[in-house]
Write a protein that holds these residues in place. Structure first.
Motif, mmCIF file in Angstrom:
data_model
loop_
_atom_site.group_PDB
_atom_site.id
_atom_site.type_symbol
_atom_site.label_atom_id
_atom_site.label_comp_id
_atom_site.label_asym_id
_atom_site.label_seq_id
_atom_site.Cartn_x
_atom_site.Cartn_y
_atom_site.Cartn_z
ATOM 1 N N GLN A 287 11.266 22.888 -28.563
ATOM 2 C CA GLN A 287 11.191 21.739 -29.462
ATOM 3 C C GLN A 287 9.926 20.916 -29.197
ATOM 4 O OE1 GLN A 287 15.225 20.548 -28.339
ATOM 5 N NE2 GLN A 287 15.715 20.419 -30.534
ATOM 6 N N GLU A 288 9.627 20.698 -27.939
ATOM 7 C CA GLU A 288 8.434 19.933 -27.574
ATOM 8 C C GLU A 288 7.166 20.645 -28.046
ATOM 9 O OE1 GLU A 288 6.116 18.592 -23.506
ATOM 10 O OE2 GLU A 288 8.284 18.876 -23.423
ATOM 11 N N GLN A 289 7.131 21.950 -27.852
ATOM 12 C CA GLN A 289 5.960 22.721 -28.275
ATOM 13 C C GLN A 289 5.823 22.699 -29.791
ATOM 14 O OE1 GLN A 289 3.929 23.843 -25.852
ATOM 15 N NE2 GLN A 289 2.469 24.283 -27.472
ATOM 16 N N LYS B 265 4.198 19.557 -30.835
ATOM 17 C CA LYS B 265 2.759 19.585 -30.556
ATOM 18 C C LYS B 265 2.021 20.355 -31.646
ATOM 19 C CE LYS B 265 3.042 19.198 -25.535
ATOM 20 N NZ LYS B 265 2.857 19.900 -24.248
#
Length: 128
Positions: free
Chosen positions: A74-76, A79
């Protein structure tokens, strides 16, 4: 609709005349559902670029034996979205589930002989 067409359609498709009448009466409902499905499909197609980038990230990490969790994906994704300028994308839990399902990713523990595996491993169901 012409009453002569109903028996013809029923015979052609092997259904009852009542079913044909029901389909005709629910035509507007079917059209609305079709529009909703198209809207959902357009949304998923719109984010295919993000999904492809996250998949490449995932396979790269997996090839280097680096553990990848759902929150990491999710974080990637967020980004990547920042770089692609998709303002309405959010890497929600729903997106994560769809992503995992699309690519056959199963998070879980890998077991073997004692001492072989200490951390959770990932299985990849689909190769691109």
């Amino acid at each position: 609709m012409d009453c002569q067409i109903i028996p013809t359609v029923a015979n052609k498709y092997g259904i009852s005349q009542t079913q044909v009448k029901t389909l005709i009466n629910k035509k507007e409902e079917f059209n609305q559902n079709s529009l909703l499905k198209r809207k959902i499909m357009n949304k998923s197609i719109k984010f295919d670029e993000v999904n492809d980038l996250v998949w490449k990230f995932f396979t790269d990490m997996k090839s280097r034996n680096i553990y990848v969790s759902g929150p990491m994906l999710q974080e990637q994704a967020l980004k990547f979205v920042t770089g692609l300028k998709f303002p309405k994308f959010s890497a929600s839990n729903g997106w994560l589930e769809s992503f995992r399902s699309r690519y056959g990713i199963i998070f879980g523990s890998h077991s073997g002989e004692t001492g072989d595996v200490k951390r959770p491993q990932l299985k990849i169901g689909r190769q691109v």
